[in-house]
Design an enzyme around this catalytic site. Structure first.
Site, PDB file in Angstrom:
ATOM      1  N   CYS A  86       0.819  -1.219   0.000  1.00 23.47           N
ATOM      2  CA  CYS A  86       0.000   0.000   0.000  1.00 23.47           C
ATOM      3  C   CYS A  86       0.851   1.266   0.000  1.00 23.47           C
ATOM      4  CB  CYS A  86      -0.928   0.017   1.201  1.00 23.47           C
ATOM      5  SG  CYS A  86      -1.930  -1.459   1.387  1.00 23.47           S
ATOM      6  N   CYS A 232     -14.602  -0.251   6.299  1.00 26.11           N
ATOM      7  CA  CYS A 232     -13.470  -0.946   5.673  1.00 26.11           C
ATOM      8  C   CYS A 232     -13.243  -0.442   4.252  1.00 26.11           C
ATOM      9  CB  CYS A 232     -13.735  -2.445   5.648  1.00 26.11           C
ATOM     10  SG  CYS A 232     -14.061  -3.174   7.270  1.00 26.11           S
ATOM     11  N   HIS A 355      -9.318   2.434  -2.507  1.00 24.48           N
ATOM     12  CA  HIS A 355      -7.973   1.996  -2.134  1.00 24.48           C
ATOM     13  C   HIS A 355      -7.345   1.099  -3.207  1.00 24.48           C
ATOM     14  CE1 HIS A 355      -4.532   0.826   0.048  1.00 24.48           C
ATOM     15  NE2 HIS A 355      -5.029  -0.195   0.722  1.00 24.48           N
TER      16      HIS A 355
END
Length: 411
Positions: A86, A232, A355
């Protein structure tokens, strides 16, 4: 070292891009950054291209960046491909910064791109079920889940075991330990999520752009208690790019500059679970503020890695934006919302903006550049002077494998 400035940024919408692959998404973001900066492709002195999943999803494991960006005219200068989970594009910017700050290039490009949506279940599993990653997280969960077994959900909570994620289990353990130690409540964690989903309604590039209030967040399906689905980060496709230059090169370009006051990248380490002072995020923040010559009180706006809503609480505490144990209260009071004491994740954060793994870090930087330029539209933080991006990637032992913090200044 030389002063370094961001002169151009670009970002695609985050979400599902069924007809576009990694390379095309990267070209979209880089083309926008080149236009924003007023830099021709042959003006780039070094390029750093971050990606995590293209090999598994698309079958391209090597020279990803050169294949993606040669069509734009990026050639001959140094080109490096990066994988750092990430933190991929955060690391790309860090490496670009070292090149310019060290005098090895006057202009450098950093880009992160990711294509995660696929109908091929085996390919998707290849991304998220990597052997050593999964083992590290599984070992953590097996060791520490029993230590928080006394922190129980309320009787009305319905947990569907089919929705469980081993990675969210790890976040949930941290959340439950925090709840026990500091009295942080489920509602306070939900307040983070509701706030970020509200922010995303003002961001046209966000994957989700719908309001979700605290009650709806609490009533949503539980992934790993206390984390419900809206708490989330989703799976996303997307790309982001940043162009930086030395002070001497500024006069050659038209982009509105933003100064990089600090860029710090650190690996995690082996230490006891819950050791606040030795955590990777904490140590990275201490060094970043020292490098910038600033304190947490100077920060006007922050983008942090909210892979879960609780992660935002943890990171604003670890970076000193609030005291340990105060993050949940600050969120519930509105202190981290637009107009609050320290606005956090005004982009919508990972929970709502999306994300796409390796693109996340530069998406944070893109948002901060807009904020410091005063061009973020309805979500602009008034008179913002300093912005901080906090990112983490991977998991080894009891924490992230890598941590990166970037501090920016309006000029």
């Amino acid at each position: 070292m030389r002063d370094v400035f961001i002169i151009g940024t670009g970002m695609t919408p985050f979400g599902k891009h069924k007809e576009k692959g990694c390379a095309e998404l990267a070209r979209m973001a880089v083309s926008e950054a080149l236009k924003d900066a007023g830099v021709p492709p042959d003006g780039i002195g070094a390029s750093f291209y971050a990606n995590t999943a293209q090999g598994a999803i698309e079958g391209q494991y090597g020279i990803k960046g050169q294949l993606a960006l040669r069509p734009l005219g990026l050639e001959r200068s140094p080109f490096v491909n990066i994988e750092n989970a990430c933190c991929g594009s955060s690391a790309a910017l860090y490496l670009a910064w070292t090149q310019v700050a060290g005098g090895f290039a006057d202009v450098a490009l950093a880009v992160g791109t990711e294509k995660l949506y696929t109908d091929d279940r085996e390919k998707k599993l290849a991304v998220f079920n990597q052997k050593e990653d999964t083992k590290s997280v599984s070992d953590f969960v097996a060791t520490y889940m029993p230590t928080v077994a006394d922190v129980q959900p309320p009787p009305e909570a319905v947990i569907d075991e089919k929705l469980r994620s081993i990675f969210m289990d790890a976040y949930a353990i941290n959340a439950r330990a925090h709840m026990r130690k500091y009295g942080t409540t489920w509602r306070q964690i939900a307040a983070v999520s509701a706030k970020n989903h509200h922010h995303s309604t003002m961001n046209p590039l966000s994957q989700f752009q719908n309001e979700i209030d605290i009650e709806a967040v609490l009533a949503a399906r539980i992934i790993a208690w206390p984390l419900t689905l809206p708490m989330c980060a989703p799976v996303s496709d997307g790309a982001a790019a940043t162009i930086i230059c030395s002070e001497n090169a500024l006069k050659r370009f038209t982009g509105q500059p933003v100064k990089i006051r600090a860029s710090v990248l650190k690996s995690g380490s082996n230490h006891e679970f819950g050791d606040y002072e030795r955590s990777a995020c904490r140590l990275t923040a201490v060094e970043a503020f020292k490098q910038a010559g600033l304190t947490p009180k100077d920060i006007s706006v922050a983008e942090v890695h909210d892979g879960s809503a609780f992660a935002e609480i943890s990171q604003i505490e670890l970076t000193g934006l609030c005291a340990p144990g105060e993050g949940g209260k600050l969120a519930e009071s509105g202190g981290t919302a637009l107009g609050g004491r320290i606005p956090v994740n005004v982009s919508g954060g990972l929970e709502s903006k999306g994300h796409p793994i390796a693109a996340t870090g530069l998406a944070q930087v893109h948002e901060l550049v807009l904020q410091l330029r005063g061009t973020a539209g309805k979500r602009t933080v008034e008179k913002a002077r300093f912005g901080m991006a906090v990112n983490g990637g991977g998991f080894i032992g009891v924490e992230e494998a890598v941590s990166c913090i970037t501090i920016l200044e309006r000029v």
